[in-house]
Design a protein around this motif. Structure first.
Motif, PDB file in Angstrom:
ATOM      1  N   ALA A 129      -2.086   6.208  -2.186  1.00 35.79           N
ATOM      2  CA  ALA A 129      -1.601   6.309  -3.566  1.00 35.79           C
ATOM      3  C   ALA A 129      -2.550   7.210  -4.333  1.00 35.79           C
ATOM      4  CB  ALA A 129      -1.562   4.933  -4.218  1.00 35.79           C
ATOM      5  N   VAL A 130      -2.056   7.753  -5.455  1.00 33.65           N
ATOM      6  CA  VAL A 130      -2.902   8.594  -6.305  1.00 33.65           C
ATOM      7  C   VAL A 130      -3.120   7.884  -7.635  1.00 33.65           C
ATOM      8  CG1 VAL A 130      -3.088  10.823  -7.477  1.00 33.65           C
ATOM      9  CG2 VAL A 130      -2.044  10.692  -5.205  1.00 33.65           C
ATOM     10  N   LEU A 131      -4.392   7.651  -7.962  1.00 29.91           N
ATOM     11  CA  LEU A 131      -4.722   6.951  -9.210  1.00 29.91           C
ATOM     12  C   LEU A 131      -5.219   7.921 -10.263  1.00 29.91           C
ATOM     13  CD1 LEU A 131      -5.500   4.254  -7.132  1.00 29.91           C
ATOM     14  CD2 LEU A 131      -5.916   3.486  -9.468  1.00 29.91           C
ATOM     15  N   PRO A 132      -4.602   7.896 -11.467  1.00 23.92           N
ATOM     16  CA  PRO A 132      -5.128   8.719 -12.566  1.00 23.92           C
ATOM     17  C   PRO A 132      -6.595   8.369 -12.744  1.00 23.92           C
ATOM     18  CG  PRO A 132      -3.060   7.689 -13.194  1.00 23.92           C
ATOM     19  CD  PRO A 132      -3.472   7.073 -11.898  1.00 23.92           C
ATOM     20  N   SER A 133      -7.459   9.391 -12.821  1.00 20.32           N
ATOM     21  CA  SER A 133      -8.874   9.098 -12.622  1.00 20.32           C
ATOM     22  C   SER A 133      -9.632   8.616 -13.844  1.00 20.32           C
ATOM     23  CB  SER A 133      -9.564  10.329 -12.052  1.00 20.32           C
ATOM     24  OG  SER A 133      -9.508  11.380 -12.978  1.00 20.32           O
ATOM     25  N   LYS A 134      -9.282   9.077 -15.028  1.00 17.89           N
ATOM     26  CA  LYS A 134     -10.168   8.901 -16.179  1.00 17.89           C
ATOM     27  C   LYS A 134     -10.451   7.422 -16.482  1.00 17.89           C
ATOM     28  CE  LYS A 134     -10.362   9.980 -21.066  1.00 17.89           C
ATOM     29  NZ  LYS A 134      -9.730   8.738 -21.520  1.00 17.89           N
TER      30      LYS A 134
ATOM     31  N   PRO B 119      -1.124   2.116 -13.469  1.00 21.88           N
ATOM     32  CA  PRO B 119      -0.043   2.963 -12.965  1.00 21.88           C
ATOM     33  C   PRO B 119      -0.590   3.916 -11.898  1.00 21.88           C
ATOM     34  CG  PRO B 119      -0.765   3.740 -15.111  1.00 21.88           C
ATOM     35  CD  PRO B 119      -1.525   2.480 -14.836  1.00 21.88           C
ATOM     36  N   CYS B 120       0.237   4.271 -10.889  1.00 18.45           N
ATOM     37  CA  CYS B 120      -0.214   5.267  -9.906  1.00 18.45           C
ATOM     38  C   CYS B 120       0.916   6.211  -9.537  1.00 18.45           C
ATOM     39  CB  CYS B 120      -0.799   4.589  -8.664  1.00 18.45           C
ATOM     40  SG  CYS B 120       0.380   3.643  -7.703  1.00 18.45           S
ATOM     41  N   PHE B 121       0.539   7.347  -8.939  1.00 18.67           N
ATOM     42  CA  PHE B 121       1.519   8.304  -8.425  1.00 18.67           C
ATOM     43  C   PHE B 121       1.733   8.052  -6.939  1.00 18.67           C
ATOM     44  CE2 PHE B 121      -0.780  10.799 -11.714  1.00 18.67           C
ATOM     45  CZ  PHE B 121       0.274  11.172 -12.530  1.00 18.67           C
ATOM     46  N   GLU B 122       2.919   8.437  -6.450  1.00 21.91           N
ATOM     47  CA  GLU B 122       3.123   8.465  -5.005  1.00 21.91           C
ATOM     48  C   GLU B 122       2.298   9.612  -4.414  1.00 21.91           C
ATOM     49  OE1 GLU B 122       4.517   6.304  -3.116  1.00 21.91           O
ATOM     50  OE2 GLU B 122       5.200   5.074  -4.799  1.00 21.91           O
ATOM     51  N   PRO B 123       1.780   9.462  -3.195  1.00 18.85           N
ATOM     52  CA  PRO B 123       0.834  10.447  -2.656  1.00 18.85           C
ATOM     53  C   PRO B 123       1.467  11.689  -2.053  1.00 18.85           C
ATOM     54  CG  PRO B 123       1.148   8.678  -1.085  1.00 18.85           C
ATOM     55  CD  PRO B 123       1.991   8.337  -2.284  1.00 18.85           C
ATOM     56  N   TYR B 124       2.820  11.692  -1.903  1.00 19.01           N
ATOM     57  CA  TYR B 124       3.436  12.738  -1.074  1.00 19.01           C
ATOM     58  C   TYR B 124       3.254  14.137  -1.644  1.00 19.01           C
ATOM     59  CZ  TYR B 124       5.388   8.234   0.056  1.00 19.01           C
ATOM     60  OH  TYR B 124       5.500   6.908   0.336  1.00 19.01           O
TER      61      TYR B 124
ATOM     62  N   GLY C  70      -2.921   0.979 -18.547  1.00 19.39           N
ATOM     63  CA  GLY C  70      -2.878  -0.199 -17.688  1.00 19.39           C
ATOM     64  C   GLY C  70      -3.039  -1.496 -18.459  1.00 19.39           C
ATOM     65  N   ILE C  71      -3.111  -2.574 -17.687  1.00 20.29           N
ATOM     66  CA  ILE C  71      -3.197  -3.909 -18.270  1.00 20.29           C
ATOM     67  C   ILE C  71      -4.483  -4.557 -17.789  1.00 20.29           C
ATOM     68  CG2 ILE C  71      -2.068  -6.185 -18.405  1.00 20.29           C
ATOM     69  CD1 ILE C  71       0.558  -4.746 -17.611  1.00 20.29           C
ATOM     70  N   PHE C  72      -5.203  -5.214 -18.696  1.00 18.64           N
ATOM     71  CA  PHE C  72      -6.462  -5.869 -18.358  1.00 18.64           C
ATOM     72  C   PHE C  72      -6.413  -7.332 -18.772  1.00 18.64           C
ATOM     73  CE2 PHE C  72     -10.492  -7.562 -19.807  1.00 18.64           C
ATOM     74  CZ  PHE C  72     -11.339  -7.277 -18.754  1.00 18.64           C
TER      75      PHE C  72
ATOM     76  N   LYS D 104       2.589   0.642  -9.147  1.00 19.18           N
ATOM     77  CA  LYS D 104       1.417   0.031  -9.784  1.00 19.18           C
ATOM     78  C   LYS D 104       0.377  -0.311  -8.713  1.00 19.18           C
ATOM     79  CE  LYS D 104       3.002  -0.984 -14.143  1.00 19.18           C
ATOM     80  NZ  LYS D 104       3.818   0.255 -14.177  1.00 19.18           N
ATOM     81  N   ILE D 105      -0.875  -0.271  -9.130  1.00 21.28           N
ATOM     82  CA  ILE D 105      -1.932  -0.828  -8.285  1.00 21.28           C
ATOM     83  C   ILE D 105      -2.536  -1.996  -9.037  1.00 21.28           C
ATOM     84  CG2 ILE D 105      -4.247  -0.419  -7.333  1.00 21.28           C
ATOM     85  CD1 ILE D 105      -3.281   1.830  -6.024  1.00 21.28           C
ATOM     86  N   THR D 106      -2.599  -3.170  -8.392  1.00 25.07           N
ATOM     87  CA  THR D 106      -3.326  -4.265  -9.029  1.00 25.07           C
ATOM     88  C   THR D 106      -4.726  -4.304  -8.436  1.00 25.07           C
ATOM     89  OG1 THR D 106      -2.580  -5.902  -7.431  1.00 25.07           O
ATOM     90  CG2 THR D 106      -1.229  -5.628  -9.398  1.00 25.07           C
ATOM     91  N   VAL D 107      -5.664  -4.589  -9.299  1.00 22.63           N
ATOM     92  CA  VAL D 107      -7.077  -4.626  -8.909  1.00 22.63           C
ATOM     93  C   VAL D 107      -7.598  -5.998  -9.316  1.00 22.63           C
ATOM     94  CG1 VAL D 107      -9.338  -3.562  -9.281  1.00 22.63           C
ATOM     95  CG2 VAL D 107      -7.284  -2.132  -9.297  1.00 22.63           C
TER      96      VAL D 107
END
Lengths: 369, 369
Positions: free
Chosen positions: A67-72, A107-112, B299-301, A94-97
């Motif tokens: 997956a691609v995660l917006p970095s900032k 939120p994340c982007f698809e990696p393709y 995102g959500i925290f 979505k990525i849950t952490v």
């Protein structure tokens, strides 16, 4: 994609990867970092298309994927998480952490659509220590042109093996910085963008990453070390024949302390950079003394610096900033300087060391000078 | 004016004095520092008319006199001079400076037009330790308004002695920071510009300068310590009756670790500050736990922070930045919080310590909250 990794481990590598994420981009996915969980490794990738980085670190992979995660915001929150394991789980877009009592949903982007940045095939040019290469870059890169629309090669550095020597050379039309080391490699010659070298030299390599192998493929250069691979396009064009240019017939030879001369010129620069004086510092060379001077609306500066001279007396002017850059790049306490005269170049070398040359053109003084 | 002074001694004090030289001024002489050589002292003065500084240090005075030196280039070259004695000699509109093999000539102004900044007569209000006062300022000044055209007093801090207590109070209409210490002084009340207090609290006082005496004269306040005198105009106007406002009827009382709550809100702030969320962080208070949460496009925290509660359950929202400022200002490991309810203020104090109150208004949640 599900994986778990220790907080300090991922934030350490992210601080390197983030330098390769473009600040501004019209391609949204490039503002992210690509995560690939595969075998027992987490691979992080970032690129602005011109240059890119791929790093690999061990992680507990529960389910492979990417997956691609917006970095900032991601980087900012990672640094603020408490020590310990962090669990990542991708569900649709979505990525849950999870980290202890903390839950995030990002939120994340698809990696393709993320570009592949490392060419599949490339051939090796040279193997060299990271530390030595970083030092060579630092000792030369200041002389590259910041921008040159007419001659883009001037914004890069020449990396060249010739006759068993690895040379790094930067020049901007007014000065040349040239550093070399012995090398057991075949001849090659490429021009690498200054920005790539500058980012490379800032990387904080881990202890097991002591050296890298330089590769080439299809107008790209690749710096391969154990955990980190950097790639960059090369600059097209022909480099100036620096070997011929730096042959200077000295009118006066000077030996001096690197720091004493550097500090004096830094003081002169305080005045030289004010008003419209274009950083001019004058060196008035007489028997065993250089009088360093500068003058502007801000005041007048003069200082006598003791040295050893041989040859004629000479009054010559330089851009103080260029002299400072050159003197700062020398890592030995004493220098030798060959002055070609009022309108001819100056060659600065560390005294009795043969691996480093700085070349500077003087500024012509008006008749009143 | 001819004098000699040790390089480290003058550069140390100049780094304090320069903060009081205005960056921009329409009065050229104010861009300089006034030097007065008198008896065995060198007196340095700088001012932007609103506030000013006068410092005194011992020097070898060969000929008494005074001059104003443009500060920018002067400060830069002073720092770059080698250690040792520096000789200053005023000749007409120039100052020559000699340090070893170095000679400078600097333009200077005549001193006659430089404003006198310390009133001749003033009366003492209070004597207090520099360190304690600097800490009190640091613990409150963040709550002062940055700009307030309609109510300029909000950009300052109230300095007040009442009933044997010295109070410092800042407020901006959304929050109040109030810190006090016992004081053996008569009642007084003045409002000092935030900028003056901020500059004062950055001063690196020498060891013999342990305390100062606060003076007042003609709408000016004077901070007199042994070697350094700071003066500033006071702000005219009436301060809000903070004593009444901070009386809050608690719906729920919470005791928690200062750092655990601070770190959680700093994490929530990463998301709250993105997009158009106005820094909103929600605190969902249930039996012995606060769930800190925030949400934006980034995102959500959510995070559960353990604490001790007594009273009702409560969901309330605050500006995360304001909560962070308040929690950072507390120098004890535990805090007590009195929540007045969804639309009523929050009072934060260090647990079991009576010298510090933070007051915060909540942000009203829309019905969907």
């Amino acid at each position: 994609m599900i994986f778990s990794i220790e907080k300090d481990k991922i934030t350490y590598i992210l601080s390197t990867v983030e330098k390769f994420v473009p600040n501004k981009t019209t391609i949204p996915i490039l503002s992210g970092i690509k995560f690939t969980a595969k075998n027992n490794n987490l691979i992080l990738t970032a690129t602005d298309l011109d240059m890119g980085i791929e790093t690999s670190l061990s992680a507990e992979i529960i389910e492979e994927g990417s997956a691609v995660l917006p970095s900032k915001v991601f980087l900012e929150i990672m640094r603020k998480l408490p020590k310990g394991n962090i669990f990542f789980n991708k569900k649709e877009d979505k990525i849950t952490v999870e980290a202890g009592e903390i839950k995030l949903s990002l939120p994340c982007f698809e990696p393709y659509d993320f570009p592949e940045i490392i060419p599949e095939k490339s051939f090796p040019l040279l193997r060299i220590s990271n530390d030595i290469f970083k030092k060579m870059v630092k000792q030369t890169i200041f002389a590259a042109a910041e921008e040159s629309l007419s001659r883009p090669v001037l914004t890069g550095e020449l990396l060249e093996v010739k006759d068993g020597r690895f040379n790094i050379v930067a020049l901007d039309g007014f000065r040349i910085a040239w550093r070399w080391e012995d090398a057991d490699a075949k001849d090659f010659s490429i021009i690498v963008p200054g920005r790539t070298l500058s980012e490379f030299s800032k990387i904080d390599f881990e202890d097991e990453d002591k050296e890298f192998e330089l590769h080439y493929s299809d107008n790209r250069v690749i710096f391969k070390s154990k955990a980190i691979t950097i790639t960059s396009r090369v600059l097209e064009g022909k480099f100036i024949d620096y070997r011929e240019i730096v042959k200077v017939e000295p009118k006066v030879k000077v030996m001096s302390s690197t720091d004493e001369l550097l500090e004096s010129i830094e003081r002169a620069y305080v005045f030289a950079k004010e008003g419209s004086k274009n950083n001019v510092v004058k060196l008035d060379i007489k028997k065993d003394v250089i009088t360093v001077s500068s003058e502007s609306e801000a005041g007048i500066f003069t200082e006598n610096v003791k040295c050893k001279t041989s040859g004629e007396d000479l009054l010559v002017a330089f851009n103080a900033k260029f002299l400072i850059d050159a003197l700062k790049s020398i890592e030995y306490p004493e220098i030798s300087m060959d002055f070609g005269g009022e309108v001819n170049p100056l060659i600065i070398k560390p005294l009795n060391v043969e691996n480093h040359i700085n070349f500077l053109l003087p500024i012509r003084l008006r008749s009143e000078g």
